[in-house]
Design a protein around this motif. Structure first.
Motif, PDB file in Angstrom:
ATOM      1  N   ALA A 265      -0.138  18.748 -12.658  1.00 47.66           N
ATOM      2  CA  ALA A 265      -1.523  19.152 -14.074  1.00 47.66           C
ATOM      3  C   ALA A 265      -0.169  18.117 -14.783  1.00 47.66           C
ATOM      4  CB  ALA A 265      -0.365  20.427 -14.447  1.00 47.66           C
ATOM      5  N   GLY A 266       1.525  18.371 -14.337  1.00 48.06           N
ATOM      6  CA  GLY A 266       1.968  17.094 -14.939  1.00 48.06           C
ATOM      7  C   GLY A 266       1.516  15.562 -14.783  1.00 48.06           C
ATOM      8  N   LEU A 267       0.872  15.050 -13.448  1.00 49.52           N
ATOM      9  CA  LEU A 267       0.469  14.106 -13.163  1.00 49.52           C
ATOM     10  C   LEU A 267      -1.624  13.745 -14.311  1.00 49.52           C
ATOM     11  CD1 LEU A 267       0.475  14.031  -8.912  1.00 49.52           C
ATOM     12  CD2 LEU A 267       2.020  12.660 -10.928  1.00 49.52           C
ATOM     13  N   VAL A 268      -1.655  14.339 -14.058  1.00 49.46           N
ATOM     14  CA  VAL A 268      -3.316  14.204 -15.182  1.00 49.46           C
ATOM     15  C   VAL A 268      -2.369  13.883 -16.242  1.00 49.46           C
ATOM     16  CG1 VAL A 268      -4.768  15.775 -15.621  1.00 49.46           C
ATOM     17  CG2 VAL A 268      -4.574  16.574 -13.566  1.00 49.46           C
ATOM     18  N   PHE A 269      -1.637  14.653 -16.827  1.00 52.03           N
ATOM     19  CA  PHE A 269      -1.221  14.774 -18.555  1.00 52.03           C
ATOM     20  C   PHE A 269      -0.940  13.126 -18.315  1.00 52.03           C
ATOM     21  CE2 PHE A 269       2.676  14.566 -21.575  1.00 52.03           C
ATOM     22  CZ  PHE A 269       0.974  14.989 -23.200  1.00 52.03           C
ATOM     23  N   ALA A 270       0.155  12.678 -17.760  1.00 53.22           N
ATOM     24  CA  ALA A 270       0.639  11.181 -17.283  1.00 53.22           C
ATOM     25  C   ALA A 270      -0.426   9.864 -17.562  1.00 53.22           C
ATOM     26  CB  ALA A 270       2.212  10.932 -16.326  1.00 53.22           C
ATOM     27  N   PHE A 271      -1.347  10.835 -16.831  1.00 55.51           N
ATOM     28  CA  PHE A 271      -2.668   9.886 -16.311  1.00 55.51           C
ATOM     29  C   PHE A 271      -2.926   9.889 -17.719  1.00 55.51           C
ATOM     30  CE2 PHE A 271      -7.399   9.244 -15.519  1.00 55.51           C
ATOM     31  CZ  PHE A 271      -6.889   7.753 -14.611  1.00 55.51           C
ATOM     32  N   SER A 272      -3.414  10.404 -18.835  1.00 56.89           N
ATOM     33  CA  SER A 272      -4.652  10.623 -19.228  1.00 56.89           C
ATOM     34  C   SER A 272      -3.574   9.402 -20.770  1.00 56.89           C
ATOM     35  CB  SER A 272      -4.825  12.435 -19.527  1.00 56.89           C
ATOM     36  OG  SER A 272      -5.146  12.272 -21.639  1.00 56.89           O
ATOM     37  N   ASN A 273      -2.252   9.615 -20.738  1.00 54.82           N
ATOM     38  CA  ASN A 273      -1.415   9.244 -21.328  1.00 54.82           C
ATOM     39  C   ASN A 273      -1.646   7.204 -21.155  1.00 54.82           C
ATOM     40  OD1 ASN A 273      -0.040  11.121 -22.962  1.00 54.82           O
ATOM     41  ND2 ASN A 273       0.787  11.612 -21.805  1.00 54.82           N
ATOM     42  N   LEU A 274      -1.931   7.077 -20.074  1.00 53.73           N
ATOM     43  CA  LEU A 274      -2.314   5.858 -19.226  1.00 53.73           C
ATOM     44  C   LEU A 274      -2.563   5.407 -20.055  1.00 53.73           C
ATOM     45  CD1 LEU A 274      -0.284   3.556 -17.883  1.00 53.73           C
ATOM     46  CD2 LEU A 274      -1.774   4.615 -15.561  1.00 53.73           C
ATOM     47  N   ALA A 319     -10.339  18.391 -14.042  1.00 54.76           N
ATOM     48  CA  ALA A 319      -8.669  17.456 -15.070  1.00 54.76           C
ATOM     49  C   ALA A 319      -8.921  15.946 -15.339  1.00 54.76           C
ATOM     50  CB  ALA A 319      -7.797  18.425 -14.093  1.00 54.76           C
ATOM     51  N   TRP A 320      -9.328  15.574 -14.151  1.00 55.05           N
ATOM     52  CA  TRP A 320      -9.219  13.784 -13.599  1.00 55.05           C
ATOM     53  C   TRP A 320     -10.203  12.906 -14.796  1.00 55.05           C
ATOM     54  CZ3 TRP A 320      -4.719  11.540 -12.350  1.00 55.05           C
ATOM     55  CH2 TRP A 320      -3.667  12.813 -11.515  1.00 55.05           C
ATOM     56  N   VAL A 321     -11.715  13.733 -14.857  1.00 54.18           N
ATOM     57  CA  VAL A 321     -12.514  13.238 -15.314  1.00 54.18           C
ATOM     58  C   VAL A 321     -12.504  13.368 -17.078  1.00 54.18           C
ATOM     59  CG1 VAL A 321     -15.207  12.967 -16.182  1.00 54.18           C
ATOM     60  CG2 VAL A 321     -14.227  13.854 -13.546  1.00 54.18           C
ATOM     61  N   SER A 322     -11.980  14.379 -17.122  1.00 52.96           N
ATOM     62  CA  SER A 322     -11.271  15.358 -19.047  1.00 52.96           C
ATOM     63  C   SER A 322     -10.440  14.152 -19.245  1.00 52.96           C
ATOM     64  CB  SER A 322     -11.063  16.131 -18.641  1.00 52.96           C
ATOM     65  OG  SER A 322     -10.631  16.835 -19.990  1.00 52.96           O
ATOM     66  N   ALA A 323      -8.622  13.967 -18.281  1.00 53.74           N
ATOM     67  CA  ALA A 323      -8.416  12.832 -18.467  1.00 53.74           C
ATOM     68  C   ALA A 323      -8.889  11.901 -18.718  1.00 53.74           C
ATOM     69  CB  ALA A 323      -6.706  12.976 -17.517  1.00 53.74           C
ATOM     70  N   THR A 324      -9.356  11.023 -17.917  1.00 51.10           N
ATOM     71  CA  THR A 324      -9.993   9.739 -18.000  1.00 51.10           C
ATOM     72  C   THR A 324     -10.541   9.746 -19.393  1.00 51.10           C
ATOM     73  OG1 THR A 324     -10.016  10.004 -15.752  1.00 51.10           O
ATOM     74  CG2 THR A 324     -11.159   7.783 -17.389  1.00 51.10           C
ATOM     75  N   ILE A 325     -11.534  10.380 -20.361  1.00 48.68           N
ATOM     76  CA  ILE A 325     -12.409  10.806 -20.985  1.00 48.68           C
ATOM     77  C   ILE A 325     -11.586  10.820 -22.216  1.00 48.68           C
ATOM     78  CG2 ILE A 325     -14.338  11.915 -22.018  1.00 48.68           C
ATOM     79  CD1 ILE A 325     -15.665  12.035 -19.484  1.00 48.68           C
ATOM     80  N   LEU A 326     -10.344  11.480 -22.157  1.00 53.92           N
ATOM     81  CA  LEU A 326      -9.268  11.728 -23.329  1.00 53.92           C
ATOM     82  C   LEU A 326      -8.503  10.604 -23.710  1.00 53.92           C
ATOM     83  CD1 LEU A 326      -9.085  15.286 -23.043  1.00 53.92           C
ATOM     84  CD2 LEU A 326      -9.924  14.760 -24.743  1.00 53.92           C
ATOM     85  N   GLY A 327      -8.614  10.193 -22.634  1.00 58.91           N
ATOM     86  CA  GLY A 327      -7.098   9.109 -22.766  1.00 58.91           C
ATOM     87  C   GLY A 327      -8.126   8.007 -23.575  1.00 58.91           C
ATOM     88  N   ILE A 328      -8.549   7.725 -23.816  1.00 56.22           N
ATOM     89  CA  ILE A 328     -10.059   6.504 -23.612  1.00 56.22           C
ATOM     90  C   ILE A 328     -10.022   7.298 -25.246  1.00 56.22           C
ATOM     91  CG2 ILE A 328     -11.889   5.143 -24.518  1.00 56.22           C
ATOM     92  CD1 ILE A 328     -12.182   5.546 -20.973  1.00 56.22           C
TER      93      ILE A 328
END
Length: 410
Positions: A265-274, A319-328
């Motif tokens: 979960a922490g990695l997903v969050f960090a990826f979203s920030n990136l 999760a990873w798809v959501s992190a990507t979309i939310l990051g953008i």
């Protein structure tokens, strides 16, 4: 009254007769980048340390939450004061003072006292508020033809600083060997470096004082708090920021509560920030090439809604798809909100004034997000209601962005 671009007078800055080495664009760009690195780093650095701070002082969960909420509140409270400071002392000196105060706040926050901890959070919030409002006016004045591009540069740099701070706080703690205080206190050095890098701009402003005074700085906006356009920009910034801060506070917990391993979960969050870094850079560039940014604003709101929907209906598999979309969406919304400040004004003075209003409203609204989501979670025993409310707010952001993206100036 709002006017179209065709009606607005074109202000051409008078050429400055004094050109010294201090006026070199590379020095100015270096100063802006280093100042921007500080504008989120000290906030992001504390997130991995909250548990240790809570243990050190024996704080409750609510009191620990205030460590991250107080700076956001005071970013909103301090923003309206900045235009007066810049008019009285000049933007360059105000920025230098704010960076030094920020460094002092970082040091105050690590003193062995609960009162100092929260006082440091207040000082940091006010210093960041001053920088938040000063930078759009500075960019508008120094880069009148490339204001949106430069907005993308410094908004991206802010997120880079936050990402680096969040990722290096724990390694710094181990490397310095002084616990969380040494790790957090080390970020005062970044503020000192930024202050030294910014000093040439203060010296230059003093040398060129007469020329700058002769240049058309523009008049303050009359009745800015009564302007529908100013409120649309403020609401777009506020709701976008609320969505960001709410997910910063709770996204890893949402994923963990649905069965994801906490480390993943922490990695997903960090990826979203990136990914936010890419959105914060590209979206203002796109905005600067458009006469109207209505569609772009709605797209950012829709992407936020899509990412939140995935968290709602398929949190772990998606999760990873959501992190990507939310990051953008989150990085792009931040960059676009800051770009609106320079695109919807015709002078540095009006950009600073609109920045003061929009960021006051924005951060006061944003501060309610983490607390409100946590309260709703506690009340309902799940995350569905907070996420559904965030979907409603994304729709409101789309409406506000549609208005803010009109080809008008204040």
């Amino acid at each position: 009254m709002a006017v179209t671009r065709a009606q607005q007078p074109v202000l051409v800055p008078a050429p400055l007769p004094v050109r010294t080495r201090l006026a070199h664009p590379a020095l100015l760009l270096t100063g802006i980048v280093l100042v921007a690195l500080n504008m989120r780093a000290c906030l992001a650095a504390i997130s991995p340390m909250v548990g240790e701070i809570q243990h050190t002082f024996g704080l409750s969960a609510t009191a620990s939450g205030l460590i991250t909420t107080v700076p956001v509140l005071f970013q909103g409270a301090g923003a309206p004061l900045t235009p007066r400071l810049t008019r009285r002392f000049g933007t360059e000196r105000v920025v230098l003072g704010a960076v030094l105060v920020l460094g002092a706040g970082v040091l105050l926050r690590v003193l062995p006292s609960v009162a100092a901890l929260y006082a440091g959070c207040v000082v940091i919030g006010i210093a960041i508020a001053v920088l938040n409002v000063s930078m759009p006016g500075l960019v508008k004045r120094e880069f009148p033809g490339r204001a949106a591009t430069m907005t993308g540069v410094y908004s991206t740099t802010m997120l880079v600083g936050a990402t680096l701070a969040a990722g290096t706080s724990v390694p710094l703690e181990h490397a310095l060997g002084g616990g969380w205080r040494a790790s957090l206190g080390a970020w005062s050095l970044l503020a000192l470096i930024a202050a030294v890098a910014w000093l040439p701009q203060v010296l230059r402003s003093r040398q060129e004082k007469a020329a700058v005074a002769a240049a058309p700085a523009g008049r303050p906006i009359e009745g800015v708090w009564r302007s529908p356009l100013a409120w649309q920009i403020s609401l777009f910034m506020g709701i976008s920021s609320l969505l960001v801060y709410t997910l910063v506070a709770w996204m890893p917990t949402i994923l963990a509560d649905h069965g994801m391993d906490r480390s993943e979960a922490g990695l997903v969050f960090a990826f979203s920030n990136l990914v936010q870094v890419a959105g914060a850079f590209l979206v203002p560039l796109m905005a600067g090439r458009m006469t109207r940014q209505r569609t772009l604003a709605v797209v950012m709101a829709v992407l936020n809604a899509v990412g939140i929907t995935i968290l709602l209906v398929s949190p772990v598999p998606g999760a990873w798809v959501s992190a990507t979309i939310l990051g953008i969406a989150q990085g792009g919304s931040l960059g676009l909100a800051l770009a609106f400040i320079v695109l919807r004004t015709d002078s540095a003075a009006s950009a600073a004034q609109l920045g003061g209003m929009s960021q006051a409203v924005g951060y006061l609204v944003a501060a309610a997000g983490p607390v409100g989501a946590g309260a709703l979670h506690q009340l309902t025993g799940g995350w569905n209601v907070p996420l559904l409310l965030m979907l409603v707010l994304a729709a409101v952001a789309a409406v506000a962005g549609w208005g803010a993206g009109r080809d008008r100036t204040l």
